[in-house]
Design an enzyme around this catalytic site. Structure first.
Site, PDB file in Angstrom:
ATOM      1  N   HIS A 206     -35.514 -21.891  55.620  1.00  0.00           N
ATOM      2  CA  HIS A 206     -36.210 -20.871  54.666  1.00  0.00           C
ATOM      3  C   HIS A 206     -36.457 -21.434  53.200  1.00  0.00           C
ATOM      4  CE1 HIS A 206     -32.224 -19.665  54.634  1.00  0.00           C
ATOM      5  NE2 HIS A 206     -32.442 -19.442  53.450  1.00  0.00           N
TER       6      HIS A 206
ATOM      7  N   HIS B 197     -37.272 -20.742  49.470  1.00  0.00           N
ATOM      8  CA  HIS B 197     -37.208 -19.720  48.279  1.00  0.00           C
ATOM      9  C   HIS B 197     -38.167 -19.949  47.531  1.00  0.00           C
ATOM     10  CE1 HIS B 197     -33.134 -17.921  49.051  1.00  0.00           C
ATOM     11  NE2 HIS B 197     -32.992 -19.064  49.855  1.00  0.00           N
TER      12      HIS B 197
HETATM   13  P1  AMP Z   1     -29.623 -18.672  51.937  1.00  0.00           P
HETATM   14  O1  AMP Z   1     -28.606 -18.438  51.106  1.00  0.00           O
HETATM   15  O2  AMP Z   1     -30.450 -19.899  51.266  1.00  0.00           O
HETATM   16  O3  AMP Z   1     -29.493 -18.920  53.366  1.00  0.00           O
HETATM   17  O4  AMP Z   1     -30.550 -17.353  51.390  1.00  0.00           O
HETATM   18  C1  AMP Z   1     -30.644 -16.392  52.409  1.00  0.00           C
HETATM   19  C2  AMP Z   1     -31.573 -15.471  51.792  1.00  0.00           C
HETATM   20  O5  AMP Z   1     -31.924 -14.533  52.624  1.00  0.00           O
HETATM   21  C3  AMP Z   1     -30.708 -14.533  50.744  1.00  0.00           C
HETATM   22  O6  AMP Z   1     -31.653 -14.682  49.528  1.00  0.00           O
HETATM   23  C4  AMP Z   1     -30.851 -13.231  51.344  1.00  0.00           C
HETATM   24  O7  AMP Z   1     -30.931 -12.164  50.329  1.00  0.00           O
HETATM   25  C5  AMP Z   1     -31.943 -13.010  52.409  1.00  0.00           C
HETATM   26  N1  AMP Z   1     -31.814 -12.097  53.029  1.00  0.00           N
HETATM   27  C6  AMP Z   1     -30.907 -11.845  54.155  1.00  0.00           C
HETATM   28  N2  AMP Z   1     -31.228 -10.915  55.211  1.00  0.00           N
HETATM   29  C7  AMP Z   1     -32.506 -10.519  54.700  1.00  0.00           C
HETATM   30  C8  AMP Z   1     -33.566  -9.499  55.550  1.00  0.00           C
HETATM   31  N3  AMP Z   1     -33.179  -9.134  56.420  1.00  0.00           N
HETATM   32  N4  AMP Z   1     -34.555  -9.744  54.785  1.00  0.00           N
HETATM   33  C9  AMP Z   1     -35.009 -10.360  53.784  1.00  0.00           C
HETATM   34  N5  AMP Z   1     -34.159 -11.289  53.149  1.00  0.00           N
HETATM   35  C10 AMP Z   1     -32.946 -11.238  53.546  1.00  0.00           C
END
Ligand code: AMP
Length: 139
Positions: free
Chosen positions: A98, A100
């Site tokens: 993903h 950001h």
């Molecule tokens: P990472 O640390 O790059 O894996 O980021 C994961 C991101 O996913 C974090 O910024 C979380 O806030 C976000 N996240 C986790 N669960 C959800 C969800 N159900 N919907 C939207 N964002 C999420």
């Protein structure tokens, strides 16, 4: 087991979806670092950037390319930090690639990408040449 983002893609759990096409999707981050913090994902589940096949990687970049100005305009941001945590050691918590898109504002107190590292390693010219050669030979 499906990742939480696959569950969003499949509509099993709710999300604020802002974009969707055949291979990619974008939705608001549930714990935003700034208003408009958006995640862009391939619909199919790949853990790391290098797992994503080239055609899907191109689609993913195209979606980022389209979403960055949309996000900036939507929240009147001055800039965006666009980044991937690629692997657990880099802070990746969700094992589904993903990107950001974090809106940035003049004087928001946040740092640049350079703030992720504790400091700059002291590398000699020989070490830098060696590293460049190692990368070039694999690219
Ligand atoms: P990472 O640390 O790059 O894996 O980021 C994961 C991101 O996913 C974090 O910024 C979380 O806030 C976000 N996240 C986790 N669960 C959800 C969800 N159900 N919907 C939207 N964002 C999420």
């Amino acid at each position: 087991m499906s990742s939480i983002f696959t569950k969003i893609v499949e509509g099993e759990i709710p999300a604020r979806v802002v974009y969707e096409d055949e291979t990619t999707m974008a939705f608001l981050d549930a714990n935003p670092l700034a208003p408009g913090h958006t995640l862009v994902v391939p619909k199919a589940e790949y853990e790391r950037l290098n797992d994503v096949p080239p055609d899907v990687a191109a689609d993913l970049y195209a979606t980022l390319h389209e979403l960055v100005p949309a996000v900036e305009e939507a929240v009147d941001a001055d800039a965006t930090t666009v980044a991937f945590n690629n692997g657990e050691a880099a802070g990746q918590e969700v094992p589904h690639v993903h990107g950001h898109i974090v809106p940035r504002f003049e004087g928001d107190g946040g740092g640049p990408i350079h703030a992720i590292a504790p400091g700059s390693p002291d590398l000699s010219d020989d070490e830098l040449d060696g590293i460049a050669d190692e990368i070039e030979s694999r690219a």
